[in-house]
Design an enzyme around this catalytic site. Sequence first.
Site, PDB file in Angstrom:
ATOM      1  CG  ASN A   8      14.082 -24.223  10.077  1.00  0.00           C
ATOM      2  OD1 ASN A   8      14.999 -24.751  10.716  1.00  0.00           O
ATOM      3  ND2 ASN A   8      13.369 -23.213  10.553  1.00  0.00           N
ATOM      4  CG  PHE A   9      17.491 -30.145   9.495  1.00  0.00           C
ATOM      5  CD1 PHE A   9      16.988 -29.950   8.217  1.00  0.00           C
ATOM      6  CD2 PHE A   9      18.503 -31.101   9.669  1.00  0.00           C
ATOM      7  CE1 PHE A   9      17.484 -30.680   7.134  1.00  0.00           C
ATOM      8  CE2 PHE A   9      18.997 -31.840   8.594  1.00  0.00           C
ATOM      9  CZ  PHE A   9      18.486 -31.620   7.323  1.00  0.00           C
ATOM     10  CE  LYS A  10      10.358 -24.510  12.336  1.00  0.00           C
ATOM     11  NZ  LYS A  10       8.983 -24.185  12.712  1.00  0.00           N
ATOM     12  CG  HIS A  86      12.531 -19.048  12.301  1.00  0.00           C
ATOM     13  ND1 HIS A  86      11.550 -19.431  13.182  1.00  0.00           N
ATOM     14  CD2 HIS A  86      12.302 -19.761  11.175  1.00  0.00           C
ATOM     15  CE1 HIS A  86      10.779 -20.343  12.613  1.00  0.00           C
ATOM     16  NE2 HIS A  86      11.214 -20.563  11.389  1.00  0.00           N
ATOM     17  CD  GLU A 134       8.719 -19.391   7.835  1.00  0.00           C
ATOM     18  OE1 GLU A 134       9.138 -20.413   7.314  1.00  0.00           O
ATOM     19  OE2 GLU A 134       8.641 -19.245   9.079  1.00  0.00           O
ATOM     20  N   GLY A 169       3.849 -23.582   6.386  1.00  0.00           N
ATOM     21  CA  GLY A 169       2.742 -24.447   6.034  1.00  0.00           C
ATOM     22  C   GLY A 169       2.729 -24.994   4.616  1.00  0.00           C
ATOM     23  CB  SER A 191       6.847 -29.843  10.563  1.00  0.00           C
ATOM     24  OG  SER A 191       5.868 -29.092   9.884  1.00  0.00           O
TER      25      SER A 191
END
Lengths: 208, 208, 208, 208
Positions: A8-10, A86, A134, A169, A191
């Site tokens: 996920n590039f967010k 999300h 998640e 995470g 991330s």
Amino acid sequence: MKPIIVINFKTYKQGKAAVKLAKAIEKVGKNIIVGVQASDIEEIARKTKLKIYSQHVDYFKPGRHTGYIIPEAVKKDGAEGSFLNHSEHKLKFPILARTIKRCKQVNLKTMVFASELKQAKKIEKLKPNYLIFEPPELVAGKISVSKARPDLIKKISKNIKIKFLVGAGIHSKEDVKTALKLGASGFAVSSAVAKSRNPYKKLKELLR
Amino acid sequence: MKPIIVINFKTYKQGKAAVKLAKAIEKVGKNIIVGVQASDIEEIARKTKLKIYSQHVDYFKPGRHTGYIIPEAVKKDGAEGSFLNHSEHKLKFPILARTIKRCKQVNLKTMVFASELKQAKKIEKLKPNYLIFEPPELVAGKISVSKARPDLIKKISKNIKIKFLVGAGIHSKEDVKTALKLGASGFAVSSAVAKSRNPYKKLKELLR
Amino acid sequence: MKPIIVINFKTYKQGKAAVKLAKAIEKVGKNIIVGVQASDIEEIARKTKLKIYSQHVDYFKPGRHTGYIIPEAVKKDGAEGSFLNHSEHKLKFPILARTIKRCKQVNLKTMVFASELKQAKKIEKLKPNYLIFEPPELVAGKISVSKARPDLIKKISKNIKIKFLVGAGIHSKEDVKTALKLGASGFAVSSAVAKSRNPYKKLKELLR
Amino acid sequence: MKPIIVINFKTYKQGKAAVKLAKAIEKVGKNIIVGVQASDIEEIARKTKLKIYSQHVDYFKPGRHTGYIIPEAVKKDGAEGSFLNHSEHKLKFPILARTIKRCKQVNLKTMVFASELKQAKKIEKLKPNYLIFEPPELVAGKISVSKARPDLIKKISKNIKIKFLVGAGIHSKEDVKTALKLGASGFAVSSAVAKSRNPYKKLKELLR
């Protein structure tokens, strides 16, 4: 079977930087799913062979609806699917139901996020293509879902019939292995890869 | 002075069809502002010299915020500005204020929609680059604001100091002329051009 | 047949002032429908015999949902029904559909606002008890829908089978008469009565 | 110093059942804060001496705004304060900021929910009266925040200067004691009391 990998590039990277990130990921594997901003789909689809998911779509049909992201738009730009619900972009249930329907109409796959079992079971009835589990407390954190809540992954595995991935995470190959062993079909990271100075290397590490 | 022309693509066309529409418009004039879906900005910026506005942006900063459209993203894709608060995409006032601020930070112009004078005056204080006045009852209708509410255009003109355009139901060159005569700096159209079989011809007609 | 009269209190008055307003209205007629804030329903139900509608309800079921207004809550407090989709509180269509369903489950009537014919026909399929037609441009304004858009009232009358009322800018008995003559089953007012120094007198005037 | 006790009724009980619950709680102590639905505030304020908080308020000023819950309305009904930003009712940050301001204008206290330290620090700058720390994963669950995340409570205590409470999954007196020892000024419960067959007894147990 090979695990499904989702990145996920967010909004960590956009435009050229997002394309660069996508190219680094492509070197690790073309089957990786990248969740990109609507504004980056067309370019990443043109420049890589990755499987592209929009990070969100709205349920509207082509017509008015100024400023919304519709399934047809991301499909035409080359997206294979879309994330929905999300934890940073939650949808009320009737909206989620309607949006999944609309995505099916245009053959856009759906990968729907859930944060607990009860919700996951409710979402399962809407027949999305994938479910991503998640736990919200772990999103963007340093503790992986595999370590913090192995019980939850196991429970999801027992109770959910459609393919599910785990997110939140995931930072080490141990996290990945635990998740797969507990019944997940794959895993999602954000991330850890999207903010890494060397995303290629980071991803390689996770997959070793 | 030449009028500012804005064409809101809404979601009438996407992908290749949106690019084709943009090219037809470009033949009429490169200074025309086109309001395009976030997913189409990069391609239209690459293939035309039109002034591109995103149809909406969210106020978030780069980072998390899965699925939102951030000012940095559309700016990097080549947008000069963004619409905000369209009647089909209304924002609560504190959100509008925050979003205009964020757009200024990245030098993204803002064109903010208002539906009545009181609201227009409140928005003016946020110092957007442009205001577009669109009485909601006329949006996507067949009666033009110039014909239906010349009184309102005049009132806006007297009370608003920043540049304002008028939208809603502009279909003929008479509509355009009336709007400009009453004090508007330009006008916005949508379906009249975006849904036309011959957008080039339609736009030419409006500008004769 | 007697017209259905609806008075939307909006947030002009609350607490004791809202009760006082309700009592003044009751003197004109017990069959009048008052749209009151959720926080005022119980007291007005206890102190008057008016027909009480909540100004909004959410679709959630009893349980969690901190801070939402659920159908069961307003029903138990004495409400006969609820407004939904007021122009100041628009609902996305899937949410509106779900909310009407929930209201039916607890025998709470629904009065759904629509701003144009196309929308009204879509809403009609959800089978609310009443439809209120309020062109948004006239809400809280000084021009009545009867004067400004008689054509629209007539069109609604021809095309809609369920009972419909008209709202927006009703200020005089002429406005009321026109609306009824054109096919409306009643009318809704707000500021004209709710902000009046003598709501009893104002309402009497409208009904003469 | 005595701990601050907050009981969130959510939508578990409404009308007479909510009043009954409030009376049972009052027997344990008049200083207990109860978070009740807007529709129940007036009656509970009339029938008990408990400290009443609305579960949510919107930022609008008296006037139009059909269907919203405004600070003036709950204040006049007898509320001392309002919850804001509960995990089941999250507000975008600019909206939260505006709402806290509005509550201050009418002397309505604010108790703002936060789910992690970073967010708590951002909210602290808005100067609410209280902060409630509720890790979302534990809301309505069976594991208490005291047991699951003592580290987080301690961290909050070190980093936050305004009074904070802890919520989420408090079920036993041990949970309560741990929370207070780690620096919390009080605690919030919901289902443990609101769904109990004997709320008086359950609450007594928690406070022993």
